[in-house]
Design a protein around this motif. Structure first.
Motif, PDB file in Angstrom:
ATOM      1  N   GLY A 336       0.813  -1.118   0.211  1.00 43.23           N
ATOM      2  CA  GLY A 336      -0.062   0.008   0.269  1.00 43.23           C
ATOM      3  C   GLY A 336       0.761   1.407   0.155  1.00 43.23           C
ATOM      4  N   ASN A 337       2.289   1.062   0.814  1.00 48.45           N
ATOM      5  CA  ASN A 337       2.981   2.529   0.522  1.00 48.45           C
ATOM      6  C   ASN A 337       3.293   2.096  -0.594  1.00 48.45           C
ATOM      7  N   ALA A 338       3.889   1.641  -1.533  1.00 47.40           N
ATOM      8  CA  ALA A 338       4.062   1.541  -2.320  1.00 47.40           C
ATOM      9  C   ALA A 338       3.836   2.269  -3.391  1.00 47.40           C
ATOM     10  N   LEU A 339       2.199   1.517  -3.395  1.00 47.66           N
ATOM     11  CA  LEU A 339       1.352   2.350  -4.446  1.00 47.66           C
ATOM     12  C   LEU A 339       0.624   3.405  -4.195  1.00 47.66           C
ATOM     13  N   GLY A 340       0.616   3.865  -3.589  1.00 48.90           N
ATOM     14  CA  GLY A 340       0.459   4.904  -2.690  1.00 48.90           C
ATOM     15  C   GLY A 340       1.033   5.898  -3.386  1.00 48.90           C
ATOM     16  N   ALA A 341       2.638   5.913  -2.848  1.00 48.74           N
ATOM     17  CA  ALA A 341       3.073   6.711  -3.554  1.00 48.74           C
ATOM     18  C   ALA A 341       3.415   7.075  -4.701  1.00 48.74           C
ATOM     19  N   PHE A 342       3.039   5.395  -5.494  1.00 46.32           N
ATOM     20  CA  PHE A 342       3.470   5.459  -7.311  1.00 46.32           C
ATOM     21  C   PHE A 342       1.765   5.963  -7.819  1.00 46.32           C
ATOM     22  N   LEU A 343       1.295   5.460  -7.369  1.00 44.29           N
ATOM     23  CA  LEU A 343       0.312   6.175  -8.014  1.00 44.29           C
ATOM     24  C   LEU A 343      -0.168   7.747  -8.126  1.00 44.29           C
ATOM     25  N   GLY A 344       0.211   8.206  -6.106  1.00 45.99           N
ATOM     26  CA  GLY A 344      -0.273   9.129  -6.447  1.00 45.99           C
ATOM     27  C   GLY A 344       0.543  10.009  -6.656  1.00 45.99           C
ATOM     28  N   GLY A 345       1.713  10.002  -6.981  1.00 41.96           N
ATOM     29  CA  GLY A 345       2.706  10.832  -8.207  1.00 41.96           C
ATOM     30  C   GLY A 345       3.025  10.733  -8.792  1.00 41.96           C
ATOM     31  N   LEU A 346       1.836  10.074 -10.016  1.00 39.11           N
ATOM     32  CA  LEU A 346       1.378  10.349 -11.253  1.00 39.11           C
ATOM     33  C   LEU A 346       0.369  11.672 -11.955  1.00 39.11           C
ATOM     34  N   PRO A 347      -0.771  11.832 -10.963  1.00 41.46           N
ATOM     35  CA  PRO A 347      -0.872  13.221 -11.553  1.00 41.46           C
ATOM     36  C   PRO A 347       0.065  14.327 -11.361  1.00 41.46           C
ATOM     37  N   LEU A 348       0.916  14.210 -10.839  1.00 36.33           N
ATOM     38  CA  LEU A 348       1.583  15.000  -9.937  1.00 36.33           C
ATOM     39  C   LEU A 348       2.542  15.182 -10.665  1.00 36.33           C
ATOM     40  N   ALA A 349       3.074  14.586 -12.118  1.00 34.86           N
ATOM     41  CA  ALA A 349       3.719  14.297 -13.150  1.00 34.86           C
ATOM     42  C   ALA A 349       3.624  14.961 -14.378  1.00 34.86           C
ATOM     43  N   ALA A 350       1.723  14.963 -14.153  1.00 35.64           N
ATOM     44  CA  ALA A 350       1.167  15.324 -14.768  1.00 35.64           C
ATOM     45  C   ALA A 350       0.624  16.676 -15.254  1.00 35.64           C
ATOM     46  N   GLY A 351       0.604  17.380 -14.225  1.00 34.63           N
ATOM     47  CA  GLY A 351       0.719  18.480 -13.596  1.00 34.63           C
ATOM     48  C   GLY A 351      -0.198  19.106 -13.133  1.00 34.63           C
ATOM     49  N   SER A 353      -2.345  19.801  -9.117  1.00 35.23           N
ATOM     50  CA  SER A 353      -2.581  19.940  -8.181  1.00 35.23           C
ATOM     51  C   SER A 353      -1.350  18.847  -7.089  1.00 35.23           C
ATOM     52  N   PHE A 354      -1.142  19.626  -5.775  1.00 35.53           N
ATOM     53  CA  PHE A 354      -0.353  18.307  -4.760  1.00 35.53           C
ATOM     54  C   PHE A 354      -0.950  18.289  -3.847  1.00 35.53           C
ATOM     55  N   ALA A 355      -2.945  18.599  -4.350  1.00 34.53           N
ATOM     56  CA  ALA A 355      -4.217  18.555  -3.660  1.00 34.53           C
ATOM     57  C   ALA A 355      -4.636  16.843  -4.458  1.00 34.53           C
ATOM     58  N   SER A 356      -3.928  16.408  -5.397  1.00 39.22           N
ATOM     59  CA  SER A 356      -4.590  15.681  -6.288  1.00 39.22           C
ATOM     60  C   SER A 356      -4.088  14.029  -6.089  1.00 39.22           C
ATOM     61  N   PRO A 357      -3.034  13.650  -5.488  1.00 41.54           N
ATOM     62  CA  PRO A 357      -2.701  12.517  -5.007  1.00 41.54           C
ATOM     63  C   PRO A 357      -3.868  11.888  -3.985  1.00 41.54           C
ATOM     64  N   ASN A 358      -4.796  13.167  -3.298  1.00 38.50           N
ATOM     65  CA  ASN A 358      -5.901  12.361  -2.236  1.00 38.50           C
ATOM     66  C   ASN A 358      -7.199  12.012  -3.085  1.00 38.50           C
ATOM     67  N   LEU A 359      -6.928  11.991  -4.451  1.00 42.51           N
ATOM     68  CA  LEU A 359      -8.199  11.876  -5.134  1.00 42.51           C
ATOM     69  C   LEU A 359      -7.881  10.427  -5.706  1.00 42.51           C
ATOM     70  N   ILE A 360      -6.423   9.825  -5.879  1.00 46.72           N
ATOM     71  CA  ILE A 360      -6.518   9.071  -5.933  1.00 46.72           C
ATOM     72  C   ILE A 360      -6.331   8.107  -4.608  1.00 46.72           C
ATOM     73  N   GLY A 361      -6.535   8.596  -3.669  1.00 45.20           N
ATOM     74  CA  GLY A 361      -6.544   8.289  -2.334  1.00 45.20           C
ATOM     75  C   GLY A 361      -7.605   7.015  -2.049  1.00 45.20           C
ATOM     76  N   VAL A 362      -9.073   8.730  -2.096  1.00 46.20           N
ATOM     77  CA  VAL A 362     -10.501   7.966  -2.274  1.00 46.20           C
ATOM     78  C   VAL A 362     -10.685   6.982  -3.195  1.00 46.20           C
ATOM     79  N   GLY A 363      -9.576   6.499  -4.207  1.00 45.86           N
ATOM     80  CA  GLY A 363     -10.266   5.601  -5.092  1.00 45.86           C
ATOM     81  C   GLY A 363      -9.320   4.395  -4.824  1.00 45.86           C
ATOM     82  N   MET A 364      -8.376   4.156  -4.077  1.00 44.51           N
ATOM     83  CA  MET A 364      -7.810   3.327  -3.744  1.00 44.51           C
ATOM     84  C   MET A 364      -8.443   3.046  -2.075  1.00 44.51           C
ATOM     85  N   SER A 365      -9.529   3.586  -1.325  1.00 45.34           N
ATOM     86  CA  SER A 365      -9.890   3.770   0.144  1.00 45.34           C
ATOM     87  C   SER A 365     -11.543   2.589  -0.605  1.00 45.34           C
TER      88      SER A 365
END
Length: 388
Positions: A336-351, A353-365
Motif C-alpha cells: 500500500g505504501n508503494a502503490l500510494g506513493a507511485f499512483l499518487g505521484g502520477l497526477p503530479l507528474a502530469a502537472g 495540483s499537489f492536492a490531487s494525490p488525495n483523489l487517488i487515495g479516495v479511489g484506493m479506499s
C-alpha cells in the motif's frame, strides 16, 4: 512494564522514523539530488518494496534461529542499511539503500509479535504486542517531526544519523534486556505456507495493500501539499507533522477499541468509507490553513484506526501460521505504501495540483471497501456450506 518489551518498542521507533520521515523530507532530498518531487517519491516506494520482499524471505531464512539472535540480526540490519543513506552520493545509491533498509521491517514485527506474546503475562498478550507497536506511533508523534525539522533546518542526511543512533540503541537494548528464549519447535514452512492457499488470506492482503494505500497517497506528498496548497512555510511542516502523529496515536487507540467491540470486517468497511470521505475533504479544503491543520490530525487518526481491525482479520484467519501471516501483513501495508506513493505521484507528474494525490487515495479506499464486501460474502458462503 517489562524491559524486554521496551527494547522491542525501540525497534518500532526505529522502523517508524525510517518509514515515515521520508514524506516530510521529499522537498529537501529532491532539491539536493536535483530530481523532481514525484521522482523523489519513488524512494518511498523503494523502501516499501524492500519490506514486501524482506518480510517473508527473512522470516523463512531465520525461522529456526533463537528469537533473540534473530532480533539482533534484524536490529543490526536496520542500523547498517539506514546508515548507508547518510553517505549516499547519488539518487540511485539512496534508492538502493532505502530498499535495503526496508528488508528487516516486516520480519522484525513478525518475529517481535510472537516474542512479545511469549514474554507477556497470561491474558495480556495483546497488550504486550501493543507496547511493541507503540514505538511506531511514537515515531509519528515525536521522531518524524524531529527528523523532518533536522532535515529542513540542517542537512537531510543528519536525519539518517538520528535513525542509525536509534537503531544502534535498539540493538544494545535487545542484547541487554531480551531474555534468551528457547527456540521453538522446528517450523515446517510448507505447512505454514498453506495459509496462502486460502481465498480469505489474499482478500485481506488486498484490503490492506489497496485500501490502506489511501493513507500513503496522502502522507507521501503531505509536505508539498502543506507548502504549495495550504501555503505553510517549509519550517512549519515538522510542527504540523506532530498533529498527524498525534492523530495516529489517537486513531490506533480508537481502532483497537472498535476491533474489540465490533466484528472486524464491518468495522474495516466502515472505516475505509470514512477515510474516503476524509480524503475528499482534504482535496477540496486544504487551501484553508485552519481546516488543513484539522484535516491533518483527522486523516492521521482515521488512517491508523484501520490497522487494528485489519490485524484482527488476519489473526483470525491465520490459525497455526501466525508468524508468516504477521510478517506478510507488514508486507501488505507496504505494498500500500508503494502503490500510494507511485499512483499518487502520477497526477503530479502530469502537472495537476499537489492536492490531487488525495483523489487517488479516495479511489484506493473505495476499492478496499469492495474487497472487504467480497470477503464478507465469502465468509457468509463458507458458513452456509458448513451448516449445510
Amino acid at each position: 512494564m517489562k524491559k524486554s518489551l521496551i527494547a522491542l518498542s525501540f525497534g518500532g521507533l526505529t522502523i517508524g522514523i525510517t518509514e515515515f520521515v521520508m514524506m516530510g523530507l521529499l522537498p529537501d532530498i529532491a532539491s539536493d539530488m536535483k530530481v523532481t518531487i514525484p521522482v523523489a517519491g519513488y524512494l518511498i516506494s523503494s523502501y516499501a518494496l524492500g519490506v514486501v520482499i524482506g518480510a517473508p524471505l527473512l522470516v523463512i531464512l531465520g525461522r529456526n534461529f533463537p528469537p533473540k539472535k534473530m532480533l539482533l540480526i534484524l536490529a543490526a540490519m536496520l542500523t547498517v542499511f539506514n546508515a548507508l543513506s547518510i553517505i549516499a552520493p547519488s539518487y540511485n545509491f539512496l534508492f538502493a539503500s532505502r530498499f535495503l533498509s526496508g528488508l528487516p521491517h516486516g520480519a522484525f514485527f513478525g518475529v517481535g509479535a510472537v516474542v512479545a506474546s511469549r514474554l507477556a503475562d497470561k491474558g495480556k498478550e495483546a497488550q504486550a504486542i501493543a507496547i511493541m507497536f507503540s514505538g511506531l506511533t511514537l515515531a509519528n508523534l515525536i521522531g518524524v517531526p524531529i527528523g523532518t525539522y533536522i532535515g529542513h533546518h540542517f542537512i537531510w542526511r543528519y536525519t539518517f544519523v538520528l535513525i542509525a543512533i536509534v537503531g544502534l540503541l535498539t540493538f544494545f537494548l535487545i542484547g541487554l534486556w531480551m531474555p534468551k528464549l528457547e527456540k521453538g519447535e522446528t517450523v515446517n514452512m510448507k505447512e505454514q505456507l498453506q495459509f496462502f492457499k486460502r481465498t480469505e488470506a489474499w482478500l485481506i492482503i488486498g484490503i490492506t495493500a489497496i485500501g490502506f494505500g489511501g493513507l500513503f497517497a496522502w502522507i507521501s506528498y503531505i509536505a508539498p501539499l502543506l507548502i504549495n496548497v495550504s501555503k505553510f512555510s517549509e519550517g512549519d511542516v515538522s510542527s504540523i507533522l506532530i498533529l498527524a502523529g498525534l492523530g495516529m496515536v489517537v486513531g490506533n487507540f480508537i481502532g483497537g477499541k472498535l476491533a474489540d467491540k465490533y466484528s472486524p470486517a464491518p468495522t474495516t468497511l466502515a472505516l475505509l468509507f470514512v477515510m474516503s470521505i476524509d480524503l475528499i475533504l482534504v482535496y477540496f479544503f486544504s487551501s484553508n490553513q485552519y481546516v488543513s491543520l484539522f484535516l491533518t490530525f483527522l486523516t492521521g487518526a482515521i488512517s491508523f484506526s484501520v490497522i487494528a481491525p485489519i490485524q484482527m482479520l488476519m489473526i483470525r484467519t491465520a490459525k497455526g501460521a501466525e508468524m508468516i501471516a504477521s510478517a506478510s501483513l507488514q508486507g501488505s501495508f507496504n505494498i500500500g505504501n508503494a502503490l500510494g506513493a507511485f499512483l499518487g505521484g502520477l497526477p503530479l507528474a502530469a502537472g495537476y495540483s499537489f492536492a490531487s494525490p488525495n483523489l487517488i487515495g479516495v479511489g484506493m479506499s473505495v476499492i478496499g471497501m469492495l474487497i472487504t464486501l467480497t470477503l464478507m460474502r465469502v465468509r457468509k458462503s463458507d458458513l452456509k456450506l458448513q451448516s449445510a
